[in-house]
Design a protein around this motif. Structure first.
Motif, PDB file in Angstrom:
ATOM      1  N   ARG A  57     -19.351   9.603  -2.078  1.00 47.01           N
ATOM      2  CA  ARG A  57     -20.007  10.486  -1.109  1.00 47.01           C
ATOM      3  C   ARG A  57     -19.039  11.380  -0.335  1.00 47.01           C
ATOM      4  N   GLU A  58     -17.806  10.935  -0.158  1.00 51.32           N
ATOM      5  CA  GLU A  58     -16.908  11.598   0.782  1.00 51.32           C
ATOM      6  C   GLU A  58     -16.533  13.024   0.404  1.00 51.32           C
ATOM      7  N   LEU A  59     -16.442  13.338  -0.901  1.00 51.97           N
ATOM      8  CA  LEU A  59     -15.937  14.646  -1.334  1.00 51.97           C
ATOM      9  C   LEU A  59     -16.969  15.397  -2.166  1.00 51.97           C
ATOM     10  N   ARG A  60     -18.219  15.334  -1.771  1.00 52.37           N
ATOM     11  CA  ARG A  60     -19.288  15.880  -2.606  1.00 52.37           C
ATOM     12  C   ARG A  60     -19.348  17.398  -2.616  1.00 52.37           C
ATOM     13  N   GLU A  61     -18.929  18.052  -1.532  1.00 52.97           N
ATOM     14  CA  GLU A  61     -19.028  19.512  -1.455  1.00 52.97           C
ATOM     15  C   GLU A  61     -17.686  20.154  -1.748  1.00 52.97           C
ATOM     16  N   ASN A  62     -17.690  21.488  -1.929  1.00 53.20           N
ATOM     17  CA  ASN A  62     -16.471  22.198  -2.292  1.00 53.20           C
ATOM     18  C   ASN A  62     -15.366  21.972  -1.272  1.00 53.20           C
ATOM     19  N   LEU A  63     -14.186  21.644  -1.784  1.00 52.64           N
ATOM     20  CA  LEU A  63     -13.019  21.435  -0.936  1.00 52.64           C
ATOM     21  C   LEU A  63     -12.358  22.776  -0.621  1.00 52.64           C
ATOM     22  N   PRO A  64     -11.545  22.842   0.442  1.00 48.52           N
ATOM     23  CA  PRO A  64     -10.878  24.108   0.804  1.00 48.52           C
ATOM     24  C   PRO A  64     -10.108  24.698  -0.368  1.00 48.52           C
ATOM     25  N   ALA A  84     -15.607  11.952  -8.349  1.00 44.73           N
ATOM     26  CA  ALA A  84     -15.064  11.927  -6.983  1.00 44.73           C
ATOM     27  C   ALA A  84     -14.290  13.193  -6.636  1.00 44.73           C
ATOM     28  N   LEU A  85     -13.628  13.800  -7.617  1.00 48.23           N
ATOM     29  CA  LEU A  85     -12.807  14.985  -7.360  1.00 48.23           C
ATOM     30  C   LEU A  85     -13.386  16.239  -8.005  1.00 48.23           C
ATOM     31  N   GLN A  86     -14.670  16.209  -8.293  1.00 51.13           N
ATOM     32  CA  GLN A  86     -15.317  17.333  -8.964  1.00 51.13           C
ATOM     33  C   GLN A  86     -15.389  18.577  -8.086  1.00 51.13           C
ATOM     34  N   SER A  87     -15.216  18.418  -6.785  1.00 61.56           N
ATOM     35  CA  SER A  87     -15.343  19.549  -5.866  1.00 61.56           C
ATOM     36  C   SER A  87     -14.024  20.264  -5.605  1.00 61.56           C
ATOM     37  N   VAL A  88     -12.981  19.939  -6.361  1.00 68.59           N
ATOM     38  CA  VAL A  88     -11.705  20.644  -6.229  1.00 68.59           C
ATOM     39  C   VAL A  88     -11.895  22.100  -6.647  1.00 68.59           C
ATOM     40  N   THR A  89     -11.437  23.028  -5.810  1.00 71.32           N
ATOM     41  CA  THR A  89     -11.601  24.452  -6.114  1.00 71.32           C
ATOM     42  C   THR A  89     -10.287  25.133  -6.465  1.00 71.32           C
ATOM     43  N   ALA A 115      -9.648  22.703 -11.328  1.00 71.30           N
ATOM     44  CA  ALA A 115      -8.239  22.442 -11.608  1.00 71.30           C
ATOM     45  C   ALA A 115      -7.913  22.693 -13.078  1.00 71.30           C
ATOM     46  N   GLU A 116      -6.786  23.368 -13.313  1.00 68.29           N
ATOM     47  CA  GLU A 116      -6.333  23.659 -14.664  1.00 68.29           C
ATOM     48  C   GLU A 116      -4.968  23.049 -14.957  1.00 68.29           C
ATOM     49  N   ASN A 117      -4.141  22.906 -13.922  1.00 71.51           N
ATOM     50  CA  ASN A 117      -2.815  22.320 -14.065  1.00 71.51           C
ATOM     51  C   ASN A 117      -2.707  21.107 -13.154  1.00 71.51           C
ATOM     52  N   LEU A 118      -2.350  19.968 -13.740  1.00 71.90           N
ATOM     53  CA  LEU A 118      -2.386  18.703 -13.011  1.00 71.90           C
ATOM     54  C   LEU A 118      -1.026  18.018 -13.014  1.00 71.90           C
ATOM     55  N   THR A 119      -0.619  17.541 -11.833  1.00 68.05           N
ATOM     56  CA  THR A 119       0.542  16.672 -11.689  1.00 68.05           C
ATOM     57  C   THR A 119       0.043  15.321 -11.192  1.00 68.05           C
ATOM     58  N   ILE A 120       0.485  14.239 -11.831  1.00 72.51           N
ATOM     59  CA  ILE A 120       0.094  12.893 -11.426  1.00 72.51           C
ATOM     60  C   ILE A 120       1.335  12.136 -10.976  1.00 72.51           C
ATOM     61  N   ASP A 121       1.288  11.594  -9.774  1.00 78.94           N
ATOM     62  CA  ASP A 121       2.419  10.854  -9.210  1.00 78.94           C
ATOM     63  C   ASP A 121       1.950   9.452  -8.835  1.00 78.94           C
ATOM     64  N   VAL A 122       2.434   8.446  -9.554  1.00 80.48           N
ATOM     65  CA  VAL A 122       2.070   7.060  -9.249  1.00 80.48           C
ATOM     66  C   VAL A 122       3.265   6.296  -8.682  1.00 80.48           C
ATOM     67  N   SER A 123       4.309   7.008  -8.282  1.00 82.02           N
ATOM     68  CA  SER A 123       5.557   6.370  -7.867  1.00 82.02           C
ATOM     69  C   SER A 123       5.492   5.775  -6.463  1.00 82.02           C
TER      70      SER A 123
END
Length: 256
Positions: A57-64, A84-89, A115-123
């Protein structure tokens, strides 16, 4: 870190230049999160302590539109809502996962909005926990930069974490690395830093398994899953073979 149950939608309206915001969610707290950010167009980094929340529920609308970095923190990050992150613009996204234990499904990476370019940081660590098991299903939906309607994994930051060394979890890693090297380690891309690729790949090759001291890539190689993509889509040849078998069966039926 703000740790409150609810705040008025206009509470952050006098902070239009706010660039980073850290909040604690879950347990019914701040389910109207996105509406709070309506007046924060400059926000670039959102950090959330999840407390086990699925973020349904927390990120349902378009993010900045300038939000390019999201950090999720918690003792255990798992069972996140697929959208959960579908509203990333933003076209570019860095996803930081700071947890004692992490398990991310492929569905999350198939629903990253614009999103088209993704960086993942699990460190990153959560508190004093740095030895938890990491399971990250394939985030790859394209092996070339700029592929339409896809996300290109631009960078992985693994740190000293330990990973589940099986094909269904990290089997995609070897194939992604080979394609990444072909795309990024060209003379044009490494002109300013010729050593970058070798140094970066050396660091990735040091990643280890959770249940042993084996190196991640070596373990995946022994299990013959270095070409594993992690995609639920069958290989195109499957369609060709299936069609051939079907046509042969029809032909035999008609002849008989």
């Amino acid at each position: 870190m703000m740790n409150i149950i609810s705040i008025e939608e206009s509470s952050l309206s006098n902070l239009p230049s706010l660039k980073k915001l850290s909040l604690s969610v879950g347990h019914g707290k701040l389910e109207n999160l996105v509406s709070l950010l309506t007046f924060n167009p400059a926000l670039q980094h959102l950090s959330l302590e999840t407390n086990g929340a699925s973020l349904k529920r927390e990120l349902r609308e378009n993010l900045p539109p300038k939000l390019q970095e999201i950090t999720l923190r918690g003792d255990k990050i798992a069972n996140l809502f697929p959208a959960a992150l579908q509203s990333v613009t933003s076209r570019k996204l860095k996803l930081n996962l700071e947890a004692g234990q992490t398990e991310i499904s492929r569905d999350l990476f198939l629903n990253l909005g614009f999103a088209e370019n993704l960086t993942i940081d699990v460190s990153g660590n959560y508190g004093n926990r740095s030895d938890g098991l990491i399971k990250v299903a394939s985030p790859v939906s394209a092996y070339k930069i700029g592929t339409p309607n896809s996300v290109y994994v631009e960078k992985l930051i693994l740190g000293n974490k330990r990973f589940s060394c099986d094909c269904s979890s990290m089997g995609w890693f070897g194939k992604w690395l080979r394609y990444w090297r072909g795309n990024m380690c060209t003379p044009q891309n490494t002109r300013d830093d010729p050593q970058f690729c070798d140094q970066y790949i050396t660091i990735l090759r040091q990643a280890r398994c959770y249940y042993s001291e084996d190196l991640l890539l070596e373990s995946l190689g022994r299990k013959e899953c270095l070409s594993y993509s992690g995609s639920s889509l069958p290989h195109p040849s499957t369609f060709i073979i299936t069609t051939f078998v079907l046509m042969s069966a029809i032909n035999n039926f008609l002849v008989s």
